[in-house]
Design a protein around this motif. Structure first.
Motif, PDB file in Angstrom:
ATOM      1  N   GLN A 106     -13.141 -25.653 -32.966  1.00 41.88           N
ATOM      2  CA  GLN A 106     -14.418 -24.974 -33.166  1.00 41.88           C
ATOM      3  C   GLN A 106     -15.136 -25.694 -34.306  1.00 41.88           C
ATOM      4  N   ASP A 107     -16.318 -26.223 -34.043  1.00 44.13           N
ATOM      5  CA  ASP A 107     -17.010 -26.915 -35.122  1.00 44.13           C
ATOM      6  C   ASP A 107     -17.456 -25.898 -36.180  1.00 44.13           C
ATOM      7  N   PRO A 108     -17.935 -26.343 -37.332  1.00 40.49           N
ATOM      8  CA  PRO A 108     -18.273 -25.391 -38.410  1.00 40.49           C
ATOM      9  C   PRO A 108     -19.381 -24.417 -38.059  1.00 40.49           C
ATOM     10  N   PHE A 109     -20.046 -24.622 -36.936  1.00 38.77           N
ATOM     11  CA  PHE A 109     -21.201 -23.809 -36.567  1.00 38.77           C
ATOM     12  C   PHE A 109     -20.918 -22.939 -35.351  1.00 38.77           C
ATOM     13  N   GLY A 110     -19.630 -22.866 -34.961  1.00 36.55           N
ATOM     14  CA  GLY A 110     -19.215 -21.963 -33.903  1.00 36.55           C
ATOM     15  C   GLY A 110     -19.235 -22.529 -32.506  1.00 36.55           C
ATOM     16  N   VAL A 111     -19.468 -23.820 -32.355  1.00 38.25           N
ATOM     17  CA  VAL A 111     -19.529 -24.430 -31.019  1.00 38.25           C
ATOM     18  C   VAL A 111     -18.129 -24.865 -30.592  1.00 38.25           C
ATOM     19  N   PRO A 112     -17.648 -24.425 -29.425  1.00 39.81           N
ATOM     20  CA  PRO A 112     -16.342 -24.872 -28.929  1.00 39.81           C
ATOM     21  C   PRO A 112     -16.446 -26.285 -28.362  1.00 39.81           C
ATOM     22  N   VAL A 113     -15.824 -27.234 -29.048  1.00 39.06           N
ATOM     23  CA  VAL A 113     -15.876 -28.631 -28.617  1.00 39.06           C
ATOM     24  C   VAL A 113     -14.465 -29.124 -28.359  1.00 39.06           C
ATOM     25  N   ALA A 114     -14.349 -30.036 -27.419  1.00 40.64           N
ATOM     26  CA  ALA A 114     -13.060 -30.632 -27.087  1.00 40.64           C
ATOM     27  C   ALA A 114     -13.218 -32.141 -27.056  1.00 40.64           C
ATOM     28  N   PHE A 115     -12.108 -32.834 -27.264  1.00 40.95           N
ATOM     29  CA  PHE A 115     -12.116 -34.289 -27.315  1.00 40.95           C
ATOM     30  C   PHE A 115     -10.923 -34.812 -26.526  1.00 40.95           C
ATOM     31  N   MET A 146     -28.326 -24.498 -29.022  1.00 40.83           N
ATOM     32  CA  MET A 146     -29.190 -23.735 -29.923  1.00 40.83           C
ATOM     33  C   MET A 146     -28.371 -23.220 -31.099  1.00 40.83           C
ATOM     34  N   SER A 147     -28.948 -23.338 -32.305  1.00 39.37           N
ATOM     35  CA  SER A 147     -28.250 -22.927 -33.512  1.00 39.37           C
ATOM     36  C   SER A 147     -29.263 -22.539 -34.580  1.00 39.37           C
ATOM     37  N   PRO A 148     -28.954 -21.541 -35.415  1.00 35.97           N
ATOM     38  CA  PRO A 148     -29.819 -21.243 -36.548  1.00 35.97           C
ATOM     39  C   PRO A 148     -29.574 -22.187 -37.732  1.00 35.97           C
ATOM     40  N   GLN A 149     -28.648 -23.145 -37.578  1.00 36.94           N
ATOM     41  CA  GLN A 149     -28.286 -24.070 -38.659  1.00 36.94           C
ATOM     42  C   GLN A 149     -28.460 -25.515 -38.207  1.00 36.94           C
ATOM     43  N   VAL A 150     -29.638 -25.839 -37.711  1.00 37.59           N
ATOM     44  CA  VAL A 150     -29.850 -27.151 -37.112  1.00 37.59           C
ATOM     45  C   VAL A 150     -29.613 -28.281 -38.103  1.00 37.59           C
ATOM     46  N   GLU A 151     -30.223 -28.206 -39.275  1.00 38.16           N
ATOM     47  CA  GLU A 151     -30.124 -29.332 -40.204  1.00 38.16           C
ATOM     48  C   GLU A 151     -28.690 -29.532 -40.683  1.00 38.16           C
ATOM     49  N   ALA A 152     -27.991 -28.446 -40.999  1.00 37.16           N
ATOM     50  CA  ALA A 152     -26.599 -28.573 -41.433  1.00 37.16           C
ATOM     51  C   ALA A 152     -25.729 -29.140 -40.321  1.00 37.16           C
ATOM     52  N   TRP A 156     -23.652 -32.687 -40.273  1.00 39.30           N
ATOM     53  CA  TRP A 156     -22.203 -32.703 -40.054  1.00 39.30           C
ATOM     54  C   TRP A 156     -21.843 -33.683 -38.947  1.00 39.30           C
ATOM     55  N   TYR A 157     -22.559 -33.635 -37.838  1.00 40.38           N
ATOM     56  CA  TYR A 157     -22.258 -34.552 -36.735  1.00 40.38           C
ATOM     57  C   TYR A 157     -22.529 -36.001 -37.123  1.00 40.38           C
ATOM     58  N   MET A 158     -23.528 -36.236 -37.961  1.00 37.97           N
ATOM     59  CA  MET A 158     -23.815 -37.598 -38.395  1.00 37.97           C
ATOM     60  C   MET A 158     -22.808 -38.071 -39.453  1.00 37.97           C
ATOM     61  N   ASP A 159     -22.492 -37.217 -40.416  1.00 40.93           N
ATOM     62  CA  ASP A 159     -21.603 -37.619 -41.508  1.00 40.93           C
ATOM     63  C   ASP A 159     -20.143 -37.678 -41.077  1.00 40.93           C
ATOM     64  N   ARG A 160     -19.704 -36.711 -40.264  1.00 45.51           N
ATOM     65  CA  ARG A 160     -18.282 -36.630 -39.919  1.00 45.51           C
ATOM     66  C   ARG A 160     -17.935 -37.394 -38.645  1.00 45.51           C
ATOM     67  N   TRP A 180     -32.131 -34.777 -32.282  1.00 45.04           N
ATOM     68  CA  TRP A 180     -31.518 -35.412 -31.117  1.00 45.04           C
ATOM     69  C   TRP A 180     -30.628 -36.544 -31.630  1.00 45.04           C
ATOM     70  N   VAL A 181     -29.317 -36.419 -31.409  1.00 47.16           N
ATOM     71  CA  VAL A 181     -28.360 -37.375 -31.959  1.00 47.16           C
ATOM     72  C   VAL A 181     -27.516 -37.961 -30.828  1.00 47.16           C
ATOM     73  N   GLN A 182     -27.030 -39.191 -31.031  1.00 46.09           N
ATOM     74  CA  GLN A 182     -26.367 -39.886 -29.929  1.00 46.09           C
ATOM     75  C   GLN A 182     -25.254 -40.799 -30.432  1.00 46.09           C
ATOM     76  N   ARG A 183     -24.370 -41.147 -29.487  1.00 46.88           N
ATOM     77  CA  ARG A 183     -23.309 -42.114 -29.740  1.00 46.88           C
ATOM     78  C   ARG A 183     -23.372 -43.310 -28.792  1.00 46.88           C
ATOM     79  N   ARG A 184     -23.913 -43.158 -27.608  1.00 49.51           N
ATOM     80  CA  ARG A 184     -23.775 -44.207 -26.605  1.00 49.51           C
ATOM     81  C   ARG A 184     -24.983 -45.118 -26.494  1.00 49.51           C
TER      82      ARG A 184
END
Length: 322
Positions: A106-115, A146-152, A156-160, A180-184
């Motif tokens: 679970q990311d710090p903002f409550g989103v369930p992510v898997a890798f 959608m999140s109420p904590q967009v900037e944070a 996090w996704y950019m720094d971590r 809008w953030v990307q890796r590919r």
């Protein structure tokens, strides 16, 4: 701490309440290709996908189980475990069809992510034109949360996780309302937009051209299901994409998307949009319905239940939230 190498968005798992009804929408109308079929699950892919990218799982209530990213290798999974432990994020190992080792957190903002790093590959269907059905969904493209904590969340996704910023919406005080953030090397693997959440706003597939998007609308209209077309067709200012948004039988939102741009040039600089510029949402197209701003899919909490608020509490959001 090593930075994990995230390759791209990999898949989503949707909880649906009627598997046959969902199959009719995704397979018979949109033409996604079944890769595996079980009594309670259906695994789908576009013609360019070499693995399944959308799983429909039968459940008592609709929602999103998790959203997954492909990583470079096993060392990247271990780096993610180290990150989760360092930041106190809940995590566990799971497995899925064709993915024997799946790290769910679970990311710090409550989103369930898997890798995942390992996945069974299958021959693509891109040039098997005689097998193509429907409008021709080509490949998984991105997700929008959608999140109420967009900037944070963006930082996090950019720094971590070393995501790179393509475009963002900012107000006069310098507050970021969407990113809008990307890796590919495309415009985005992940969009973060302001609103009550966390919830999944939409799940997007790349289309070969604008005509294929119009074809999707024609197919739904011909089947007397034009009510499933929520917004568009039109063109976004952000991303420059030609788009249409559809709602599946459980209300999950699917975007069909094409004609954006690449961000791999080393001289590329993130594009800033002012919050009050209406062109960022719609460069041209019909007025956006309120449902597009207010409604989204619930995300499963790590310990069960749902993140965010009930749908009855989500009314009345201002129309500048995305």
């Amino acid at each position: 701490m090593a930075t994990p190498n995230i390759i791209r968005i990999g898949h989503g798992i949707f909880y649906v309440t009627d598997l046959e009804r969902s199959r009719q929408f995704y397979v018979e109308r949109l033409g996604l290709n079944p890769l595996h079929e079980e009594s309670r699950a259906l695994y789908l892919r576009g013609v360019e996908d070499r693995e399944w990218t959308l799983k429909l799982e039968l459940a008592p209530e609709a929602g999103i189980k998790h959203l997954a990213y492909r990583v470079g290798g096993e060392a990247d999974l271990e780096a993610l475990v180290a990150l989760a432990e360092a930041e106190g994020l809940p995590y566990r190992w799971e497995s899925e069809q064709d993915r024997p080792r799946l790290l769910r957190l679970q990311d710090p903002f409550g989103v369930p992510v898997a890798f995942y790093a390992e996945s069974q590959k299958y021959p693509w269907l891109l040039q098997q034109y005689h097998l193509h059905k429907g409008p021709g969904l080509q490949r998984i493209d991105h997700i929008n949360v959608m999140s109420p904590q967009v900037e944070a969340a963006m930082r996090w996704y950019m720094d971590r996780l070393a995501f790179r910023l393509s475009e963002f919406t900012e107000d006069d005080e310098g507050r970021i309302w969407a990113a809008w953030v990307q890796r590919r090397g495309g415009v985005h693997d992940l969009a973060l937009t302001n609103g009550t959440g966390p919830r999944l706003h939409h799940f997007a597939y790349w289309m070969p051209d604008a005509t294929s998007i119009l074809r999707a609308c024609d197919i739904l209209a011909g089947a007397l299901e034009s009510e499933k077309i929520e917004r568009g067709p039109g063109r976004h200012g952000v991303s420059n994409a030609f788009f249409v948004y559809l709602r599946d039988p459980d209300g999950h939102r699917i975007e069909l998307y094409t004609s954006d741009y690449l961000t791999v040039d080393p001289d590329f600089e993130p594009i800033r949009w002012h919050l009050n510029d209406p062109r960022r949402q719609t460069l041209w197209g019909a007025k956006t319905p309120r449902s597009w701003f207010e409604e989204a899919s619930r995300l499963e909490a790590f310990g069960g239940g749902w993140e965010g608020q009930a749908e009855s509490e989500l009314r009345g959001l201002p129309q500048h939230v995305i």
